[in-house]
Design a protein around this motif. Structure first.
Motif, PDB file in Angstrom:
ATOM      1  N   ASP A 178       0.817  -1.216   0.000  1.00 32.47           N
ATOM      2  CA  ASP A 178       0.000   0.000   0.000  1.00 32.47           C
ATOM      3  C   ASP A 178       0.853   1.269   0.000  1.00 32.47           C
ATOM      4  O   ASP A 178       0.511   2.264  -0.657  1.00 32.47           O
ATOM      5  CB  ASP A 178      -0.929   0.010   1.221  1.00 32.47           C
ATOM      6  N   GLU A 179       1.973   1.251   0.726  1.00 37.75           N
ATOM      7  CA  GLU A 179       2.792   2.461   0.836  1.00 37.75           C
ATOM      8  C   GLU A 179       3.487   2.811  -0.468  1.00 37.75           C
ATOM      9  O   GLU A 179       3.971   3.943  -0.642  1.00 37.75           O
ATOM     10  CB  GLU A 179       3.827   2.293   1.944  1.00 37.75           C
ATOM     11  N   TRP A 180       3.561   1.854  -1.412  1.00 42.02           N
ATOM     12  CA  TRP A 180       4.231   2.096  -2.680  1.00 42.02           C
ATOM     13  C   TRP A 180       3.246   2.464  -3.804  1.00 42.02           C
ATOM     14  O   TRP A 180       3.669   2.742  -4.921  1.00 42.02           O
ATOM     15  CB  TRP A 180       5.014   0.858  -3.111  1.00 42.02           C
ATOM     16  N   VAL A 181       1.963   2.444  -3.512  1.00 46.17           N
ATOM     17  CA  VAL A 181       0.957   2.694  -4.547  1.00 46.17           C
ATOM     18  C   VAL A 181       1.089   4.112  -5.100  1.00 46.17           C
ATOM     19  O   VAL A 181       1.162   5.081  -4.346  1.00 46.17           O
ATOM     20  CB  VAL A 181      -0.465   2.481  -3.987  1.00 46.17           C
ATOM     21  N   GLU A 182       1.138   4.230  -6.437  1.00 47.82           N
ATOM     22  CA  GLU A 182       1.110   5.540  -7.091  1.00 47.82           C
ATOM     23  C   GLU A 182       0.519   5.386  -8.487  1.00 47.82           C
ATOM     24  O   GLU A 182       0.931   4.529  -9.268  1.00 47.82           O
ATOM     25  CB  GLU A 182       2.507   6.144  -7.203  1.00 47.82           C
ATOM     26  N   VAL A 183      -0.461   6.227  -8.783  1.00 51.97           N
ATOM     27  CA  VAL A 183      -1.106   6.242 -10.102  1.00 51.97           C
ATOM     28  C   VAL A 183      -0.841   7.586 -10.750  1.00 51.97           C
ATOM     29  O   VAL A 183      -1.247   8.629 -10.224  1.00 51.97           O
ATOM     30  CB  VAL A 183      -2.621   5.990  -9.991  1.00 51.97           C
ATOM     31  N   LEU A 184      -0.149   7.577 -11.878  1.00 49.61           N
ATOM     32  CA  LEU A 184       0.101   8.793 -12.634  1.00 49.61           C
ATOM     33  C   LEU A 184      -0.991   8.961 -13.690  1.00 49.61           C
ATOM     34  O   LEU A 184      -1.390   7.987 -14.329  1.00 49.61           O
ATOM     35  CB  LEU A 184       1.460   8.739 -13.320  1.00 49.61           C
ATOM     36  N   PRO A 185      -1.493  10.178 -13.914  1.00 49.46           N
ATOM     37  CA  PRO A 185      -2.540  10.371 -14.924  1.00 49.46           C
ATOM     38  C   PRO A 185      -1.995  10.129 -16.327  1.00 49.46           C
ATOM     39  O   PRO A 185      -0.824  10.390 -16.616  1.00 49.46           O
ATOM     40  CB  PRO A 185      -2.945  11.834 -14.729  1.00 49.46           C
ATOM     41  N   GLY A 186      -2.857   9.635 -17.202  1.00 46.57           N
ATOM     42  CA  GLY A 186      -2.447   9.382 -18.577  1.00 46.57           C
ATOM     43  C   GLY A 186      -3.639   9.012 -19.433  1.00 46.57           C
ATOM     44  O   GLY A 186      -4.794   9.073 -18.991  1.00 46.57           O
ATOM     45  N   VAL A 187      -3.365   8.639 -20.671  1.00 46.75           N
ATOM     46  CA  VAL A 187      -4.364   8.126 -21.607  1.00 46.75           C
ATOM     47  C   VAL A 187      -3.663   7.063 -22.442  1.00 46.75           C
ATOM     48  O   VAL A 187      -2.463   6.821 -22.294  1.00 46.75           O
ATOM     49  CB  VAL A 187      -4.936   9.236 -22.532  1.00 46.75           C
ATOM     50  N   TYR A 188      -4.423   6.431 -23.359  1.00 50.94           N
ATOM     51  CA  TYR A 188      -3.824   5.437 -24.246  1.00 50.94           C
ATOM     52  C   TYR A 188      -3.054   6.160 -25.350  1.00 50.94           C
ATOM     53  O   TYR A 188      -3.649   6.673 -26.295  1.00 50.94           O
ATOM     54  CB  TYR A 188      -4.906   4.571 -24.882  1.00 50.94           C
ATOM     55  N   GLY A 189      -1.739   6.214 -25.234  1.00 43.42           N
ATOM     56  CA  GLY A 189      -0.964   6.851 -26.286  1.00 43.42           C
ATOM     57  C   GLY A 189       0.472   7.109 -25.868  1.00 43.42           C
ATOM     58  O   GLY A 189       0.798   7.179 -24.684  1.00 43.42           O
ATOM     59  N   VAL A 218       3.783  -0.150 -14.585  1.00 41.39           N
ATOM     60  CA  VAL A 218       2.749  -0.842 -15.344  1.00 41.39           C
ATOM     61  C   VAL A 218       2.007   0.217 -16.143  1.00 41.39           C
ATOM     62  O   VAL A 218       1.326   1.076 -15.570  1.00 41.39           O
ATOM     63  CB  VAL A 218       1.763  -1.597 -14.427  1.00 41.39           C
ATOM     64  N   ALA A 219       2.142   0.180 -17.465  1.00 41.02           N
ATOM     65  CA  ALA A 219       1.496   1.178 -18.325  1.00 41.02           C
ATOM     66  C   ALA A 219       0.095   0.716 -18.707  1.00 41.02           C
ATOM     67  O   ALA A 219      -0.194  -0.490 -18.765  1.00 41.02           O
ATOM     68  CB  ALA A 219       2.331   1.408 -19.580  1.00 41.02           C
ATOM     69  N   CYS A 220      -0.768   1.694 -19.013  1.00 38.69           N
ATOM     70  CA  CYS A 220      -2.167   1.380 -19.311  1.00 38.69           C
ATOM     71  C   CYS A 220      -2.341   0.648 -20.635  1.00 38.69           C
ATOM     72  O   CYS A 220      -3.309  -0.099 -20.815  1.00 38.69           O
ATOM     73  CB  CYS A 220      -3.013   2.647 -19.293  1.00 38.69           C
ATOM     74  N   ASN A 221      -1.427   0.849 -21.584  1.00 33.92           N
ATOM     75  CA  ASN A 221      -1.444   0.057 -22.820  1.00 33.92           C
ATOM     76  C   ASN A 221      -0.059   0.090 -23.461  1.00 33.92           C
ATOM     77  O   ASN A 221       0.861   0.742 -22.952  1.00 33.92           O
ATOM     78  CB  ASN A 221      -2.543   0.535 -23.783  1.00 33.92           C
ATOM     79  N   ASP A 222       0.097  -0.627 -24.564  1.00 32.59           N
ATOM     80  CA  ASP A 222       1.419  -0.769 -25.182  1.00 32.59           C
ATOM     81  C   ASP A 222       1.948   0.554 -25.725  1.00 32.59           C
ATOM     82  O   ASP A 222       3.155   0.821 -25.671  1.00 32.59           O
ATOM     83  CB  ASP A 222       1.356  -1.797 -26.318  1.00 32.59           C
ATOM     84  N   GLN A 223       1.073   1.383 -26.282  1.00 29.99           N
ATOM     85  CA  GLN A 223       1.533   2.677 -26.798  1.00 29.99           C
ATOM     86  C   GLN A 223       2.084   3.547 -25.674  1.00 29.99           C
ATOM     87  O   GLN A 223       3.124   4.190 -25.832  1.00 29.99           O
ATOM     88  CB  GLN A 223       0.381   3.391 -27.495  1.00 29.99           C
ATOM     89  N   CYS A 224       1.382   3.585 -24.572  1.00 28.69           N
ATOM     90  CA  CYS A 224       1.850   4.355 -23.417  1.00 28.69           C
ATOM     91  C   CYS A 224       3.207   3.831 -22.949  1.00 28.69           C
ATOM     92  O   CYS A 224       4.127   4.597 -22.660  1.00 28.69           O
ATOM     93  CB  CYS A 224       0.821   4.274 -22.297  1.00 28.69           C
TER      94      CYS A 224
END
Length: 327
Positions: free
Chosen positions: A202-213, A235-241
């Motif tokens: 839990d202490e390492w959780v971080e979500v950076l904003p983004g989109v598919y691209g 961990v990226a949201c998709n392959d392009q990202c």
């Protein structure tokens, strides 16, 4: 057909039987007619044939052209539709062409069912209206619109696979680059958060904003590079990202996977490029296309009226972009 008939001195009806591949004419006659049609440059008028038929046997496909996986899906849909003796009509969604316009064009071209790829969040408001006219199958998400079908991957399970893999390599400081509200992105974010929690991270959780691209991946990389310390994995949201992220890190002199391991999502053709070697969560594109066509055909040919929603299990394709952390 009249020109072919006059050229051979036979009836137009005979030519019609041969070119329509219907029984009656002998093998020798068929050969003569087909050879004459080729010599005269005869090509069937598909539009006229459709007007004469009670059914078009066409499936309309709406896609955005924005992501490699959509291109893979379109190719797979052609093959799946052909096996069911249906053809495919494409309609692209662009900034200058609204979803409603793209859908109305497909319906106007006598498409008997619609397969929708990469639909945005606002479209479900109109989908129930569309589904009352023709069957609608969504690929990659379930909007919840009444009377629609859907085929998608368990996206939460997909990012869980990515986190589990990284943790098994020894990573703890794992960041997720989000896909915003794109199809499947909220579920991928939820899967990352749940997996990190289940591993006690839990202490390492971080979500950076983004989109598919790629641009979103580059922005996320620049955010990380501005810090004193990089995470050991992303961990990226998709392959392009993921591709944009990796390219930016490498240009900045950072090593992938030496300093930062990267996992993508989709396992598109981009992921398998030799210079990228991206570990990625795989969606079974061929199976998704097959099930989407099956869903449409079940409504059109078998009279099914209840909604069907299929969720496929993802797998992880491991390549060179992930390794144990160096620190």
């Amino acid at each position: 057909m009249a020109d072919v008939a006059a050229h051979l001195g036979v009836s137009r009806q005979l030519v019609s039987l041969v070119l329509g591949d219907r029984p009656g004419p002998s093998a020798r006659t068929r050969e003569r007619v087909l050879r004459a049609a080729e010599e005269l440059g005869y090509r069937a008028d598909t539009a006229a044939q459709l007007l004469r038929r009670a059914r078009s046997r066409q499936l309309g496909v709406l896609f955005t052209m924005a992501h490699p996986m959509e291109t893979d899906l379109v190719g797979a849909l052609y093959a799946a539709a052909a096996l069911q003796e249906y053809s495919v009509v494409l309609s692209a969604l662009m900034a200058t062409r609204t979803e409603r316009r793209a859908i109305d064009d497909l319906v106007g071209l006598r498409c008997e069912a619609l397969v929708l790829i990469g639909l945005s969040a606002q479209a479900p408001e109109d989908l129930a209206r569309v589904a009352s006219r023709v069957p609608v199958v969504e690929i990659g998400q379930r909007s919840g619109a009444v009377d629609t079908d859907s085929v998608r991957t368990d996206d939460a399970a997909g990012t869980r696979l990515a986190v589990d893999h990284l943790v098994s390599l020894g990573h703890r400081d794992i960041v997720h680059v989000d896909g915003g509200e794109s199809p499947g992105a909220p579920e991928r974010r939820d899967g990352y958060l749940a997996a990190m929690r289940d591993h006690g991270l839990d202490e390492w959780v971080e979500v950076l904003p983004g989109v598919y691209g790629e641009a979103a991946g580059a922005r996320a990389a620049n955010t990380l590079l501005a810090r004193d310390r990089l995470p050991t994995a992303v961990v990226a949201c998709n392959d392009q990202c993921a591709r944009g992220l990796m390219a930016t890190l490498v240009r900045a002199g950072r090593s992938v996977p030496g300093e930062v391991s990267v996992v993508g999502y989709d396992d598109s053709r981009v992921a398998g490029l030799p210079f990228l070697g991206l570990t990625s969560v795989r969606q079974d594109v061929e199976r998704m296309a097959e099930l989407a066509v099956d869903a449409a055909v079940a409504r059109l040919d078998e009279g099914r009226t209840d909604s069907a929603h299929v969720v496929l299990a993802p797998t992880l394709t491991m390549r060179e972009s992930t390794a144990p952390p160096c620190r």
